[in-house]
Motif scaffolding. Structure first.
Motif, short mmCIF file in Angstrom:
data_model
loop_
_atom_site.label_atom_id
_atom_site.label_comp_id
_atom_site.label_asym_id
_atom_site.label_seq_id
_atom_site.Cartn_x
_atom_site.Cartn_y
_atom_site.Cartn_z
N LEU A 63 50.15 49.82 43.28
CA LEU A 63 50.83 48.61 42.82
C LEU A 63 50.24 47.36 43.47
CD1 LEU A 63 54.63 49.53 42.73
CD2 LEU A 63 53.15 48.97 40.82
N ALA A 64 49.99 47.42 44.76
CA ALA A 64 49.47 46.26 45.48
C ALA A 64 48.07 45.89 44.97
CB ALA A 64 49.43 46.53 46.98
N PHE A 65 47.20 46.89 44.80
CA PHE A 65 45.86 46.62 44.31
C PHE A 65 45.90 46.10 42.88
CE2 PHE A 65 41.83 47.92 42.31
CZ PHE A 65 40.96 47.22 43.11
N GLY A 66 46.72 46.71 42.06
CA GLY A 66 46.85 46.26 40.67
C GLY A 66 47.36 44.83 40.59
N ALA A 67 48.27 44.48 41.47
CA ALA A 67 48.83 43.13 41.47
C ALA A 67 47.80 42.11 41.93
CB ALA A 67 50.06 43.07 42.36
N LEU A 68 47.03 42.44 42.94
CA LEU A 68 46.06 41.49 43.49
C LEU A 68 44.85 41.28 42.58
CD1 LEU A 68 46.17 42.44 47.25
CD2 LEU A 68 47.09 40.39 46.18
N VAL A 69 44.53 42.27 41.78
CA VAL A 69 43.38 42.15 40.88
C VAL A 69 43.82 41.86 39.45
CG1 VAL A 69 41.42 43.40 39.89
CG2 VAL A 69 41.95 43.64 42.31
N GLY A 70 44.80 42.59 38.98
CA GLY A 70 45.20 42.49 37.58
C GLY A 70 45.95 41.24 37.22
N MET A 71 46.88 40.83 38.06
CA MET A 71 47.70 39.67 37.71
C MET A 71 46.88 38.38 37.57
SD MET A 71 51.34 40.28 39.60
CE MET A 71 52.31 39.16 38.62
N PRO A 72 45.97 38.08 38.51
CA PRO A 72 45.17 36.86 38.30
C PRO A 72 44.32 36.90 37.03
CG PRO A 72 45.05 37.53 40.58
CD PRO A 72 45.75 38.63 39.84
N LEU A 73 43.77 38.08 36.71
CA LEU A 73 42.97 38.19 35.49
C LEU A 73 43.82 38.01 34.24
CD1 LEU A 73 40.59 41.14 36.45
CD2 LEU A 73 40.08 38.70 36.40
N LEU A 74 44.99 38.65 34.23
CA LEU A 74 45.87 38.51 33.07
C LEU A 74 46.39 37.08 32.94
CD1 LEU A 74 47.92 41.83 33.27
CD2 LEU A 74 46.24 41.18 31.55
N PHE A 75 46.75 36.47 34.07
CA PHE A 75 47.24 35.09 34.04
C PHE A 75 46.14 34.14 33.56
CE2 PHE A 75 51.38 34.46 36.43
CZ PHE A 75 51.80 35.77 36.24
N ALA A 76 44.90 34.34 34.02
CA ALA A 76 43.80 33.47 33.61
C ALA A 76 43.54 33.59 32.11
CB ALA A 76 42.54 33.79 34.40
N ALA A 77 43.56 34.82 31.59
CA ALA A 77 43.36 35.00 30.15
C ALA A 77 44.49 34.35 29.36
CB ALA A 77 43.29 36.50 29.82
N ALA A 78 45.73 34.51 29.83
CA ALA A 78 46.86 33.87 29.17
C ALA A 78 46.75 32.35 29.26
CB ALA A 78 48.17 34.35 29.78
N GLY A 79 46.30 31.84 30.39
CA GLY A 79 46.12 30.40 30.55
C GLY A 79 45.07 29.84 29.62
N PHE A 80 43.97 30.56 29.46
CA PHE A 80 42.92 30.11 28.55
C PHE A 80 43.44 30.04 27.12
CE2 PHE A 80 39.21 30.54 25.84
CZ PHE A 80 38.36 29.59 26.38
N LEU A 81 44.10 31.11 26.70
CA LEU A 81 44.65 31.15 25.35
C LEU A 81 45.70 30.06 25.15
CD1 LEU A 81 44.71 32.63 22.64
CD2 LEU A 81 46.46 34.12 23.59
N THR A 82 46.55 29.87 26.14
CA THR A 82 47.56 28.82 26.07
C THR A 82 46.90 27.44 26.00
OG1 THR A 82 49.09 30.18 27.35
CG2 THR A 82 49.56 27.83 27.25
N GLY A 83 45.85 27.22 26.77
CA GLY A 83 45.14 25.95 26.75
C GLY A 83 44.52 25.65 25.40
N VAL A 84 43.95 26.67 24.77
CA VAL A 84 43.37 26.48 23.44
C VAL A 84 44.46 26.08 22.45
CG1 VAL A 84 42.29 27.69 21.49
CG2 VAL A 84 41.38 28.00 23.79
N ILE A 85 45.57 26.81 22.48
CA ILE A 85 46.66 26.53 21.54
C ILE A 85 47.25 25.14 21.80
CG2 ILE A 85 49.00 27.22 20.87
CD1 ILE A 85 48.05 30.15 21.40
N GLU A 86 47.47 24.79 23.07
CA GLU A 86 48.03 23.48 23.40
C GLU A 86 47.11 22.34 22.95
OE1 GLU A 86 48.64 23.62 27.59
OE2 GLU A 86 50.57 24.62 27.42
N ALA A 87 45.82 22.48 23.21
CA ALA A 87 44.88 21.42 22.83
C ALA A 87 44.82 21.25 21.32
CB ALA A 87 43.50 21.71 23.41
N ILE A 88 44.79 22.36 20.60
CA ILE A 88 44.75 22.28 19.13
C ILE A 88 46.02 21.62 18.61
CG2 ILE A 88 44.83 23.67 17.01
CD1 ILE A 88 42.88 25.61 18.39
N LEU A 89 47.17 22.05 19.13
CA LEU A 89 48.43 21.45 18.68
C LEU A 89 48.50 19.97 19.04
CD1 LEU A 89 51.04 24.24 19.45
CD2 LEU A 89 50.27 23.45 17.22
#
Length: 105
Positions: A63-89
């Motif tokens: 759990l600890a390893f998954g959180a330290l590696v997986g969460m930042p990657l998932l958050f960054a991907a979600a942030g990129f997608l959110t940024g694209v949608i926000e800018a287009i809107l």
């Protein structure tokens, strides 16, 4: 005072990805403490090692390893997608509402 009428999509998306990455690192650190707590509970016998273990590593470590590696990657991907949608809107809606007044140049 100037009006912001257009946002460049990919620079804004990269900025959002960076912000979300930093939030993901913070959340991963906080979440990894949950894995530490599980490892401590198993060590002191509060939880059974057979109930929460995985082959080779304890469940808390996974759990600890998954959180330290997986969460930042998932958050960054979600942030990129959110940024694209926000800018287009923003670019679409700024045409109709005139943009945002700003003090910076």
């Amino acid at each position: 005072m100037k009006k912001l009428k257009r946002i460049r999509i990919f620079p804004f998306a990269k900025f959002q990805a960076l912000l979300f990455l930093l939030i993901g690192i913070l959340c991963g650190i906080i979440y990894s403490f949950g894995g530490l707590v599980i490892d401590i509970l198993v060590t002191y016998g509060v939880l059974s090692a057979e109930d929460v273990s995985s082959p080779g590593l304890s469940f808390g470590t996974v759990l600890a390893f998954g959180a330290l590696v997986g969460m930042p990657l998932l958050f960054a991907a979600a942030g990129f997608l959110t940024g694209v949608i926000e800018a287009i809107l923003f670019n679409l809606l700024a045409r109709y509402f005139g943009g945002i007044k700003t003090d910076f140049e």
